[in-house]
Structure formats: structure tokens, C-alpha cells
Design a protein around this motif. Structure first.
Motif, PDB file in Angstrom:
ATOM      1  N   ASP A  76      21.820  30.292   0.879  1.00 15.55           N
ATOM      2  CA  ASP A  76      22.367  29.450  -0.187  1.00 15.55           C
ATOM      3  C   ASP A  76      21.357  28.441  -0.708  1.00 15.55           C
ATOM      4  O   ASP A  76      21.500  27.905  -1.812  1.00 15.55           O
ATOM      5  CB  ASP A  76      23.621  28.710   0.299  1.00 15.55           C
ATOM      6  N   GLY A 111      18.792  29.256   5.316  1.00 20.76           N
ATOM      7  CA  GLY A 111      20.043  29.825   4.843  1.00 20.76           C
ATOM      8  C   GLY A 111      19.918  30.289   3.412  1.00 20.76           C
ATOM      9  O   GLY A 111      19.256  29.642   2.587  1.00 20.76           O
ATOM     10  N   HIS A 125      21.915  24.389   9.470  1.00 14.22           N
ATOM     11  CA  HIS A 125      22.015  25.772   9.006  1.00 14.22           C
ATOM     12  C   HIS A 125      23.482  26.166   8.891  1.00 14.22           C
ATOM     13  O   HIS A 125      24.284  25.872   9.783  1.00 14.22           O
ATOM     14  CB  HIS A 125      21.295  26.703   9.981  1.00 14.22           C
ATOM     15  N   PRO A 126      23.861  26.862   7.795  1.00 15.85           N
ATOM     16  CA  PRO A 126      25.282  27.193   7.604  1.00 15.85           C
ATOM     17  C   PRO A 126      25.847  28.135   8.659  1.00 15.85           C
ATOM     18  O   PRO A 126      27.041  28.098   8.943  1.00 15.85           O
ATOM     19  CB  PRO A 126      25.305  27.838   6.211  1.00 15.85           C
ATOM     20  N   GLN A 127      25.011  29.008   9.250  1.00 18.62           N
ATOM     21  CA  GLN A 127      25.502  29.920  10.286  1.00 18.62           C
ATOM     22  C   GLN A 127      25.059  29.507  11.695  1.00 18.62           C
ATOM     23  O   GLN A 127      25.822  29.572  12.650  1.00 18.62           O
ATOM     24  CB  GLN A 127      25.020  31.360  10.024  1.00 18.62           C
ATOM     25  N   ARG A 128      23.818  29.077  11.840  1.00 16.52           N
ATOM     26  CA  ARG A 128      23.259  28.806  13.168  1.00 16.52           C
ATOM     27  C   ARG A 128      23.529  27.388  13.642  1.00 16.52           C
ATOM     28  O   ARG A 128      23.251  27.062  14.797  1.00 16.52           O
ATOM     29  CB  ARG A 128      21.758  29.062  13.160  1.00 16.52           C
ATOM     30  N   GLY A 129      24.053  26.540  12.774  1.00 13.31           N
ATOM     31  CA  GLY A 129      24.262  25.147  13.165  1.00 13.31           C
ATOM     32  C   GLY A 129      22.961  24.375  13.093  1.00 13.31           C
ATOM     33  O   GLY A 129      22.138  24.562  12.202  1.00 13.31           O
ATOM     34  N   ARG A 160      15.368  32.674   5.109  1.00 13.77           N
ATOM     35  CA  ARG A 160      15.938  33.077   6.397  1.00 13.77           C
ATOM     36  C   ARG A 160      16.100  31.883   7.326  1.00 13.77           C
ATOM     37  O   ARG A 160      17.024  31.834   8.140  1.00 13.77           O
ATOM     38  CB  ARG A 160      15.061  34.147   7.043  1.00 13.77           C
TER      39      ARG A 160
END
Length: 759
Positions: A571, A569, A621-625, A566
Motif C-alpha cells: 500500500d 507493504g 507493517h500492515p501484515q507483519r506488525g 515488500r
């Protein structure tokens, strides 16, 4: 759905739902006008316009505000341009023309003060009170400007020196009685159940004390509590007043009752008026103490004769309430900092004991006093993996199994607390002698593992101000008596333990969090040592609330829990032997960070020197930057000295960074407020063509400095006690509170409190 009785139609069975904000009338010492904002035409007005503003009601309704003459129209337009939300702004102006009393000579003007605020449904609400005492009117508390500022400066210093809640409450009652002159001033604090207790009092010697008296929660209905948070200063000038109705009662455009939630002049519930009459009280002032957005308590002032306050004095009361709130926040969060120290000491002892004995459970219970004393508990229970360990006084094992089953059914929060287990669950009433009070901390997300503190039943003698059941005497609301007699009586509260305080709840949560961390570390070591227990221990680590990654002695990654996925990420989660594995060795972790080179160097030194290290890095992070994280890497040696492997624990530092940013923002805001205040004080009188106020400016600088210093100290105390995600919100609330305090101070300085001030 239960119906809510209209204002004035409630009795003691339904007063909780009375629509007190739709009073439709005001107290007679002022006048209220409802204005259409576009053209300032008066759409509603109180019936007493002729008496208060010197012009008949029929000459006001439907007419533009300029009919009052003087500079009121200009002032209202100026203030309305900057109104926002529920904010009230003060005004002071002259009325002229028709707005004069019959006994006043032609050409005379009348000074008024008051507030203007925007109605939620549109339009402006203007409240006006005449300046200067009228024949037969109530006594008015008034100060020359410098005297009021001196009062505030002295009060701020005294409040800032209080080191605990008791000392602060004592300072509050002295400060407010000195400022307002009411016969009795009390600090009224609410408990978790909503009941109130008078914890401090300053009074005239002729009055009997109410200190220590308790009042049932039903004395202050929920609607009233909500209004106390929104409208933080309420003055009742004369308990025997005749309410002045609004004309028309319903708004001409909407046909709805006027929402008077933010009105100073709003009439009070007849039940509350009867309550005060039964106490022999003639006038009141109530100031809200709000902490973290919740009603913490009240400053309640009573007087034996009618009494009013000039608006600047009310503003001073509200300013001081903000100072009290910041001091309360500082005191409570300073206590939280000490909680953190206690938890760290306990954690160190447990880690040392675990390393020497191999069992953290025995280490926790070897010295029961260290576990019981910080929470004033009489017993403690650890339920872990179906087994029980106890300390102090505790129920039998079968009773404990029933208790844990009930706790586990509560779900939701990681902390469960009650002061009367018998009232919470009748089937567990037999536990009352040894376990009436329960404070349980969950240690696992999937199993019924708990650390539980117990308090045995304690008989408490509670002094109530009247019968908390408030029996109905008659059906007519005006004949009902909330208190026919205020003689104190004692109620023995059986089957309860002393309630758990907010500081004790925080300490329990912190001990639980530390314990969970230790459990994770111990289980991670066992995972490396005992392969045959891998499945069982993997579940324990998987359920931890910290992102954990494990590598063997060669640096091969062998385990990562869900929290790790979590955080970094999904991936990045797969590990060998999964063919999708992106991460195979410790060195591969460097690719997760925004600065792979630095991360790779750290990981290389870990492998080379085999030394535990900690660092703050930034994840990509791929979504959160970019996500700031703390990384703790532990080297795990075997009993024979060989290396078993490595444990890496990551922690999301986003909230800590937000707290630091909020603190920096607050410091900048305080500096800006200080500069603005100095500029205001330096040029305050220049625009009016008045000079020679250098002394006032210096004294004003001292006062502003004291207010800002109080806020700065509160900020440091809050930051030092930074536990949990609410610290940034507390700092933002402190900033807003300080801004309100400085704004109120500016309003106070802007008033000509007496005609002599203009000289």
C-alpha cells in the motif's frame, strides 16, 4: 525403486541401502528388553537373559518387569514419565530374587546399568549391562567418580584453548586416548563429497600411522551416517562376537521388525565387522561430531583386544563431543568475523575509487592481488553488462562466454562452485588448465552478471586406505572383503582444483553482497545525473537485493524498488505521479514508522543539515506488525556543489534482533544452568544422608564453570561472526548442546562408579 537389503543380506553393490537399524540382534555383553509401556510387560527379549540378568528367557517373556526383582520396576516407571522424543535416559539399579547367578548366594543382588528410551511405534526399550567384570568378559574402562570428573575438567580446559581446527583435532585425540585407553584414536573429517580424511591421530608406538589417509564415501553408507547423527556414541566390544537374537524376532503386536536406531547394543553390519577384521581391529568406539545438525566428522577409536566402557565413561565421551562441537562452531564463526573485516576493507577501497574515478569495475581490478589472494584463486573474471574484465590466469573471451552461459543455466543459488569443471560439464573440459575450479557469485537477478574466481588444475596425491572402488570378490556377503589389504596406495586426481572451503564460499558471498550494495549506490547516483539512462539504470536498481528509495533535491520522492514495497507493504509503494500515491515527499515517510515523530525529526534534520545519517527505527507493517529496520540516508551532491538529491536504503533487522534475543536467552540459560549446577552440587549428597563432599562440590563447580565458560566463549565468537540468518539457530543449538552437556555431567555425578563411592 531400488530394494533395500535386509540386515546381514547386503553385498558391496548394495550396502548403501542395508537396513542396519533393523538388526534383530544385539552384542552379547548386555541384554535388551522391549516393554509394553502401560504395564511394563516384556514383549521381546534378547536370548541371553539368563547370562546377563540371571533369569531364563522363558521366565521373562510375557511377564511383568518386576520379575527381575530389586528396584528396576520403580526406576523404569520413574524415568518413563519424563521421556521425550528419542531421548535416552540412564538408569542404575539392583536386581534381586530370581535374578541371580547360580554361583551367587541366596539373597544376593546384582547391580546393572543401562538406558531406557521410547520406541517410535510405542513401548519402551530397556538395555541392561552388568556392573563388574565377569569371567571371560572384555576389559571394562571404569573410573572412580572423582577421577572421571578430573579427566573431564582437564579435557574441557584443553579443548577450550584450541584456536583452529588442526589444534582442536590434536587435542581431541589426546583427550579421548587418555580417557578411554584405546590403542588408536583418530579424528576423521568429511569433505563436501562425503569422503573422509584422518586429520589427527594418537596411537600406541607399535602401530603404523594412518594420519593423512583418505577413505572413500562408500565406506560409511548414508544410512549409517544418519544414525551417527541420531545415536552419537557406538561401542563394539568384540569384533568376534556371536550376535544374540531377539525373541521373538517380530513384535507380537505389530508384526514388525524392531527399530533399533537408538540402541547401544544393536548388532553391527557383517560387512562392517569384516572390514574391521581385515584391519586387525578387535574393538571400537565411535563418537559423532555434529555441527549445525550435520555430521562434521567422527572420533574413531580402535583397540587390539576386546574392550568395553562403563556407561558414565560413554556419557563423558558424548559430553566431550558436545564441547568439541561448540568449539568448532566458535572457530568457524570467528573466521567468519575476519571474513567480514576483509569485506569491509574491500568495500571501502571500492567506494573511494568509485568516487574518484567513477567506475567501480576498474577499482575492483586495479590491484588483482587484493581480489585473488583472500580466496587463493589463480584468476578472476567480472562479467558485467556483456563485458569481461580479467585478472591473473583466465581463459579466452569465447571460452568465458561459454562458461558464463553454463553458470547461468545452473539457476537457483546465488553462488555456483565446482572443483572440476570438466567433470561438471564435458563441453568445458578445455578450460581445465586455467579454470578447473569455478566459484561464481551472481550480481544481478535478471542479467548474466557474475564475479567469478578461478583455480587452475592442480595435481593432488591422495593417500587412500585401500582401493576406493571396493571390488566385489564373491557374491556371498560373508565372503566379501571391503579391504583385503590396507596397504596405502596413491591415486592421482587429474582434472581438478583444490576444493573451495566453506570459509572461502562465505567470503565470496560476502564480497558479492558488498559489491551488489556498491553497484546499487553507484547506479542510484547515475540515475539522478543522467535522465536519458533512467530506464536502464532503473532496472539495475530495481534488481537490487536492498530496499531503495530516491528523492530529488526538493525532497520529492521519485523512485522506490520492489524490495522497498515488500519491506514496507504494497500500500505504501505508489509514488507521484500515480494518483494513488500515499508517499509524495520525504516527510511523508514518517507515517510508515511506529514513532512518526522521531522519524519526522530525523528526516527534517536530513533536509536541513544535508548530512548523511543512519538510524534504527520500527516500521508499522500492515501484515507483519512491527518490523525493526536500519535506515541509511545518503545526501548526493553534484559536481558543482549543488544538491542532486537523496538516497535512502532500508534493511530488515529482524534476523539481527532475533540473534540478539537468542544470545540474551542463551546468557540467561547459562546463568540458570550455573545456579542449578551449584544448587545440585551443594545438595547432591544431603538427600542421601552423606556429608563431607565439600571438596567434590568445589571441584564440580570448577568443572561446570569450565563447561559453561566454554559455551559462553563459543556464543561470543558466533555472535561476532554474525553473517546470515542462521546465527539465531546456531545460538539455539549451542544452548541445547550446553544443556545436553550439563545433563550428561549430572548423570555422570549421579553414578556410583565403584562400590567405594558410597562410602
Amino acid at each position: 525403486m531400488l530394494n533395500s537389503p535386509a540386515f546381514g543380506q547386503a553385498d558391496l553393490t548394495n550396502c548403501e541401502r542395508e537396513l542396519i537399524h533393523l538388526a534383530g540382534s544385539i552384542q552379547p555383553h548386555g541384554a535388551l528388553l522391549v516393554l509394553r509401556e502401560a504395564d511394563l510387560v516384556v514383549e521381546q527379549a534378547s536370548e541371553n537373559c539368563a547370562d546377563v540378568i540371571g533369569i531364563a528367557l522363558d521366565r521373562v517373556l510375557g511377564r511383568p518387569l518386576r520379575v527381575l526383582g530389586g528396584d528396576i520396576e520403580r526406576e523404569v516407571r520413574r524415568l518413563a514419565a519424563n521421556l521425550g522424543g528419542e531421548a535416552r535416559v540412564a538408569l542404575s539399579c539392583e536386581l534381586a530374587g530370581e535374578a541371580r547367578r547360580p554361583e551367587e548366594p541366596m539373597g544376593s543382588s546384582r547391580r546393572v546399568e543401562g538406558t531406557v528410551h521410547r520406541h517410535p511405534a510405542g513401548g519402551l526399550i530397556l538395555e541392561l549391562e552388568p556392573i563388574g567384570r565377569r569371567p571371560g568378559a572384555a576389559e571394562v574402562v571404569d573410573y572412580e567418580r572423582q577421577a572421571l570428573l578430573d579427566h573431564i575438567a582437564t579435557a574441557v580446559q584443553g579443548l577450550g584453548e584450541a584456536s583452529n581446527v588442526g589444534a582442536l583435532a590434536d587435542a581431541v585425540v589426546r583427550v579421548f586416548r587418555d580417557l578411554t585407553g584405546y590403542d588408536r584414536v583418530m579424528v576423521y573429517r568429511f569433505d563436501p563429497d562425503g569422503h573422509g580424511e584422518i586429520i589427527a591421530e594418537a596411537r600406541h608406538p607399535r602401530l603404523d600411522t594412518l594420519l593423512g589417509h583418505h577413505y572413500p564415501a562408500s565406506d560409511i553408507p548414508q544410512r549409517a551416517r544418519e544414525l551417527y547423527v541420531r545415536n552419537r556414541v557406538r561401542v563394539l566390544v568384540d569384533v568376534h562376537y556371536a550376535p544374540v537374537p531377539l525373541v521373538p524376532r517380530l513384535h507380537p503386536g505389530s508384526g514388525a521388525e524392531l527399530d533399533m536406531s537408538m540402541c547401544y547394543l544393536r548388532s553391527m553390519s557383517p560387512l562392517h565387522i569384516q572390514y574391521l577384521k581385515n584391519m586387525g581391529v578387535n574393538a571400537t568406539l565411535v563418537v559423532s561430531l555434529v555441527l549445525d545438525g550435520q555430521l562434521w566428522g567422527l572420533v574413531a577409536c580402535h583397540h587390539d583386544s576386546p574392550r568395553n566402557l562403563r556407561y558414565p565413561v560413554r556419557a563423558a565421551c558424548e559430553l566431550l563431543a558436545e564441547i568439541v562441537a561448540t568449539r568448532l562452531a566458535a572457530i568457524e564463526n570467528y573466521a567468519h568475523a575476519h571474513v567480514a573485516i576483509q569485506v569491509q576493507r574491500l568495500e571501502r577501497r571500492m567506494i573511494e575509487a568509485t568516487s574518484t574515478e567513477g567506475d567501480w569495475r576498474m577499482a575492483l581490478f586495479r590491484n588483482p592481488r587484493l581480489l585473488l589472494q583472500p580466496l587463493a584463486a589463480t584468476g578472476a573474471v567480472l562479467c558485467y553488462d556483456g563485458e569481461f574484465l580479467t585478472a591473473g590466469e583466465a581463459p579466452s573471451t569465447p571460452e568465458l562466454r561459454a562458461l558464463v552461459a553454463w553458470i547461468d543455466l545452473q539457476g537457483g543459488d546465488e553462488c555456483v562452485s565446482v572443483s572440476s569443471i570438466g567433470r561438471a560439464e564435458r563441453s568445458l573440459e578445455a578450460l581445465t588448465p586455467t579454470a578447473s575450479g569455478i566459484l561464481a557469485i551472481r550480481l544481478s537477478a535478471s542479467r548474466p552478471d557474475y564475479l567469478i574466481w578461478l583455480r587452475k588444475e592442480q595435481l593432488r596425491s591422495v593417500t587412500w586406505a585401500g582401493d576406493p572402488t571396493k571390488p566385489v570378490v564373491r557374491d556371498d556377503p560373508m565372503e566379501l572383503s571391503p579391504r583385503r589389504s590396507f596397504a596405502a596406495w596413491s591415486e592421482i586426481v587429474r582434472g581438478t582444483a583444490m576444493p573451495w572451503s566453506s570459509a572461502e564460499l562465505l567470503l565470496a558471498r560476502s564480497i558479492g553482497a558488498a559489491l551488489v550494495d556498491i553497484i546499487v549506490q553507484v547506479n542510484a547516483v547515475r540515475l539522478l545525473i543522467a535522465e536519458h539512462q533512467l530506464a536502464r539504470l532503473r532496472a539495475a536498481v530495481q534488481d537490487s537485493r536492498e530496499p531503495v528509495l530516491i528523492a530529488d533535491s526538493s525532497g520529492e520522492l521519485i523512485f522506490a524498488n520492489d524490495d522497498f514495497a515488500r519491506l514496507v507493504g504494497p500500500d505504501a509503494r505508489p509514488l507521484p505521479p500515480d494518483p494513488r500515491a500515499r508517499l509524495r515527499r520525504l516527510d511523508d515517510l514518517a507515517s510508515l514508522f511506529t514513532d512518526p515523530g522521531t522519524a519526522r525529526a530525523h528526516l527534517g534534520r536530513l533536509r536541513q543539515h544535508r548530512q548523511t545519517w543512519r538510524a534504527e527505527l520500527a516500521l508499522a507493517h500492515p501484515q507483519r506488525g512491527t518490523v525493526p529496520v536500519g535506515l541509511r540516508a545518503e545526501v548526493v551532491p553534484g559536481r558543482d556543489g549543488d544538491l542532486l538529491g537523496y538516497i535512502l536504503v532500508l534493511g530488515d533487522l529482524t534476523e539481527r534482533k532475533r540473534t540478539a534475543a537468542a544470545l540474551e536467552h542463551l546468557e540467561k540459560a547459562l546463568n540458570q544452568a550455573s545456579e542449578s549446577a551449584r544448587s545440585m552440587l551443594a545438595g547432591r549428597w544431603a538427600g542421601a544422608g552423606v556429608t563431607g563432599d565439600a571438596l567434590g562440590a568445589r571441584e564440580g563447580e570448577d568443572l561446570i564453570g569450565a563447561i559453561l565458560s566454554n559455551a559462553s566463549v563459543a556464543a561470543m565468537d558466533i555472535a561476532e561472526g554474525a553473517i546470515g540468518p542462521s546465527i539465531a539457530r546456531l545460538l539455539a543449538e549451542l544452548e541445547a548442546s550446553t544443556q545436553r552437556a550439563t545433563a550428561l555431567y549430572a548423570q555422570i555425578r549421579s553414578f556410583r562408579l565403584r562400590d567405594s563411592d558410597a562410602a
